[in-house]
Scaffold this motif. Structure first.
Motif, short mmCIF file in Angstrom:
data_model
loop_
_atom_site.label_atom_id
_atom_site.label_comp_id
_atom_site.label_asym_id
_atom_site.label_seq_id
_atom_site.Cartn_x
_atom_site.Cartn_y
_atom_site.Cartn_z
N THR A 375 0.81 -1.22 0.00
CA THR A 375 0.00 0.00 0.00
C THR A 375 0.84 1.27 0.00
OG1 THR A 375 -0.12 0.15 2.43
CG2 THR A 375 -1.78 -1.22 1.31
N GLY A 376 2.13 1.15 0.35
CA GLY A 376 2.98 2.32 0.44
C GLY A 376 2.66 3.20 1.63
N SER A 377 1.95 2.65 2.64
CA SER A 377 1.51 3.44 3.79
C SER A 377 1.47 2.56 5.04
CB SER A 377 0.12 4.01 3.52
OG SER A 377 -0.44 4.57 4.69
N TYR A 378 1.54 3.21 6.20
CA TYR A 378 1.40 2.51 7.48
C TYR A 378 -0.04 2.50 7.99
CZ TYR A 378 6.42 2.05 8.14
OH TYR A 378 7.75 1.68 8.01
N ASP A 379 -0.97 3.13 7.25
CA ASP A 379 -2.36 3.20 7.71
C ASP A 379 -2.99 1.81 7.80
OD1 ASP A 379 -1.84 5.87 7.64
OD2 ASP A 379 -3.33 6.37 6.12
N ALA A 380 -2.85 1.03 6.74
CA ALA A 380 -3.48 -0.30 6.71
C ALA A 380 -2.97 -1.22 7.83
CB ALA A 380 -3.28 -0.95 5.34
N PRO A 381 -1.65 -1.30 8.09
CA PRO A 381 -1.19 -2.15 9.18
C PRO A 381 -1.74 -1.75 10.55
CG PRO A 381 0.65 -1.56 7.77
CD PRO A 381 -0.52 -0.75 7.31
N ILE A 382 -1.88 -0.44 10.80
CA ILE A 382 -2.37 0.00 12.11
C ILE A 382 -3.87 -0.26 12.24
CG2 ILE A 382 -2.66 2.00 13.62
CD1 ILE A 382 -0.01 3.05 12.58
N VAL A 383 -4.62 -0.07 11.18
CA VAL A 383 -6.05 -0.40 11.21
C VAL A 383 -6.23 -1.90 11.44
CG1 VAL A 383 -8.17 -0.51 9.85
CG2 VAL A 383 -6.78 1.58 9.83
N ALA A 384 -5.42 -2.72 10.78
CA ALA A 384 -5.49 -4.17 10.96
C ALA A 384 -5.23 -4.54 12.42
CB ALA A 384 -4.49 -4.87 10.05
N ALA A 385 -4.25 -3.91 13.04
CA ALA A 385 -3.94 -4.19 14.45
C ALA A 385 -5.11 -3.83 15.34
CB ALA A 385 -2.69 -3.42 14.86
N SER A 386 -5.79 -2.72 15.06
CA SER A 386 -6.94 -2.30 15.87
C SER A 386 -8.09 -3.28 15.75
CB SER A 386 -7.39 -0.90 15.47
OG SER A 386 -6.39 0.06 15.78
N VAL A 387 -8.33 -3.78 14.54
CA VAL A 387 -9.40 -4.78 14.35
C VAL A 387 -9.09 -6.05 15.12
CG1 VAL A 387 -10.50 -6.28 12.64
CG2 VAL A 387 -10.12 -3.85 12.12
N ILE A 388 -7.86 -6.49 15.08
CA ILE A 388 -7.46 -7.70 15.81
C ILE A 388 -7.62 -7.50 17.31
CG2 ILE A 388 -5.47 -9.16 16.37
CD1 ILE A 388 -4.62 -8.77 13.41
N LEU A 389 -7.31 -6.31 17.83
CA LEU A 389 -7.50 -6.02 19.25
C LEU A 389 -8.98 -6.12 19.64
CD1 LEU A 389 -5.03 -3.04 19.58
CD2 LEU A 389 -4.93 -5.11 20.98
N LEU A 390 -9.87 -5.64 18.79
CA LEU A 390 -11.30 -5.73 19.08
C LEU A 390 -11.78 -7.18 19.07
CD1 LEU A 390 -12.61 -2.62 17.10
CD2 LEU A 390 -12.31 -2.86 19.59
N ILE A 391 -11.19 -8.01 18.23
CA ILE A 391 -11.50 -9.45 18.26
C ILE A 391 -11.05 -10.04 19.60
CG2 ILE A 391 -10.92 -11.69 17.23
CD1 ILE A 391 -10.71 -10.21 14.53
N GLY A 392 -9.92 -9.57 20.11
CA GLY A 392 -9.45 -10.02 21.42
C GLY A 392 -10.42 -9.63 22.53
N VAL A 393 -10.97 -8.42 22.47
CA VAL A 393 -11.98 -7.98 23.44
C VAL A 393 -13.16 -8.95 23.42
CG1 VAL A 393 -13.70 -6.20 23.93
CG2 VAL A 393 -11.36 -5.54 23.41
N LEU A 394 -13.63 -9.28 22.23
CA LEU A 394 -14.77 -10.19 22.08
C LEU A 394 -14.45 -11.57 22.65
CD1 LEU A 394 -17.64 -10.37 20.88
CD2 LEU A 394 -16.59 -11.19 18.75
N ALA A 395 -13.24 -12.06 22.41
CA ALA A 395 -12.86 -13.39 22.89
C ALA A 395 -12.88 -13.45 24.41
CB ALA A 395 -11.47 -13.76 22.37
N TYR A 396 -12.32 -12.43 25.08
CA TYR A 396 -12.34 -12.41 26.54
C TYR A 396 -13.76 -12.25 27.08
CZ TYR A 396 -7.47 -12.75 27.89
OH TYR A 396 -6.20 -13.23 28.15
#
Length: 432
Positions: A375-396
């Motif tokens: 993508t030539g940007s760091y935006d996509a990796p950081i958004v992906a990390a945030s989505v994964i964190l919200l999945i972690g919230v749901l799992a707990y």
């Protein structure tokens, strides 16, 4: 030295070992942000992602064997030999002359550090009672935040003043000083404490296989992966993110990364102490630690606000807020596992959880490198990390709970039925 002072002194040594380990991990991240290093090995963004993940291939897949090792031989000597090995390997990175050699030393670094977390959690489990375990665990894992803070500053400074080869040698060999107080202060007694607990227990310990009969362990695995996906994104790519996305100097990136991890460490310790105090007043240990864990993951998910805002000031502020906020979960998500899974070979349980933790260390750097190059940007990796964190919230929230239905019958019968011992003279804790 009295027993209490010695015990907490050893907790301090465990924290220091984690600092040393993370200094020896993050040093590569700063080398990868250095233009001279990249030119020397002709590295692409994908190459950088793969190199950042190399350590975790061996480290992650050796977690369960390392847990079995410390369960079998105790903590003292495997810990000392591991630190000796990884320090020499880290220093050896300064002599690499080809990309395959960089991969090799990072793979070997993972071998050396494999017993770090299973060993520390086993030692804490058999020496620290439940009402103080959050503090002890928080102090140990604060080392995982202070290590990057210390390493960020030192690595950037040493590269700037002496070059990347000297940086690896100095940081690697300097780690060996830790062995002196460890060998003098630590007793090889955790197996003895475990045997005494076995004789005093009302019934047999929960078999290791019972761990996988409850949804709790699967929620822990998913949540642990989510926590550490973001943690390892920051550990491996944050320096480059500051330099390349926001045009900081390498030294400025080092200071900013260091500041972020200091905040992370401070909140990790404070979160452990706060949970311990609430539990000491009579609150349910599992419920309190679960609430802190969910809060930490949720705050960390705010990381995506920064780059999406397009503002340098907002992005830098949320880089600090998100990483610092994650510290609310640090002590508590590890201590929660020990509360929910009494008995059952704690070294191997810690190995299972730390395998999930470090599987994210393989995935996060690799996926981030691929997304940056694509993508030539760091935006996509950081958004992906945030989505994964919200999945972690749901799992707990959904899976990490008190057994109460037919799918949990066998696990509940083994644990709640009173046939499982919880440790050497410590409080029995039912699963949440």
């Amino acid at each position: 030295m009295n027993t209490r002072a010695r015990i907490w002194g050893i907790v301090g040594l465990l924290c220091l070992a984690n600092i040393v380990a993370y200094v020896d991990r993050i040093n590569l991240s700063f080398a990868l942000a250095d233009a001279d290093f990249r030119r020397a090995f002709a590295l692409s963004d994908t190459d950088r992602g793969n190199l950042n993940s190399a350590f975790f291939w061996t480290y992650a897949f050796l977690q369960i064997p390392a847990g079995a090792l410390v369960d079998r031989f105790g903590v003292k000597y495997p810990y000392a030999l591991g630190l000796l090995f990884w320090s020499l390997i880290s220093a050896g990175t300064g002599f690499a002359s080809a990309v395959w050699q960089l991969f090799a030393v990072r793979l070997l670094l993972g071998v050396g550090e494999a017993a770090l977390t299973p060993g520390a959690l086993r030692w804490i489990r058999f020496h620290i009672p439940e009402k103080q375990r959050g503090l002890a665990t928080g102090l140990f894992f604060a080392g995982a935040k202070l290590g990057p803070a210390v390493g960020s500053y030192l690595a950037a400074l040493l590269i700037h003043d002496y070059g990347w080869r000297t940086m690896f040698v100095i940081l690697g060999l300097g780690s060996l000083l830790w062995l002196i107080p460890w060998m003098l202060a630590v007793r090889d007694d955790d197996r003895q404490l475990e045997s005494e607990a076995a004789r005093a227990a009302a019934g047999p310990a929960m078999p290791f296989s019972y761990v996988f009969r409850s949804p709790v362990i699967y929620g822990v695995i998913i949540g642990t992966f989510a926590y550490n996906y973001f943690n390892y994104f920051c550990l491996t790519w944050l320096p480059a993110y500051f330099v390349e996305r926001w045009h900081m100097s390498l030294k400025g990136s080092g200071l900013y990364t260091s500041f972020s991890f200091v905040g992370f460490a401070a909140v990790a310790i404070a979160g452990g102490i706060a949970a311990d105090r609430i539990i000491a007043r009579g609150a349910d240990a599992a419920g309190v630690r679960k609430a802190f864990t969910i809060a930490g993951l949720a705050v960390a998910a705010s990381a995506c606000i920064g780059p999406l805002s397009g503002s340098r000031q907002v992005a830098l502020a949320f880089a600090i807020v998100s990483l610092t906020g994650l510290g609310l979960a640090t002590a508590n998500y590890w201590a929660l596992t020990q509360t929910l899974m009494p008995g059952a070979a704690i070294g191997r349980i810690a190995g299972v959880q730390n395998f999930a933790s470090n599987l994210s260390g393989i995935v996060a750097p690799t996926v981030t490198g691929w997304l940056v190059q694509r993508t030539g940007s760091y935006d996509a990796p950081i958004v992906a990390a945030s989505v994964i964190l919200l999945i972690g919230v749901l799992a707990y929230a959904v899976l990490v709970r008190r057994p109460n239905d037919k799918t949990d019958r066998d696990y509940r019968a083994a644990v709640v039925g009173g046939n499982v011992r919880s440790g050497p003279g410590h409080e029995h804790a039912e699963p949440d």
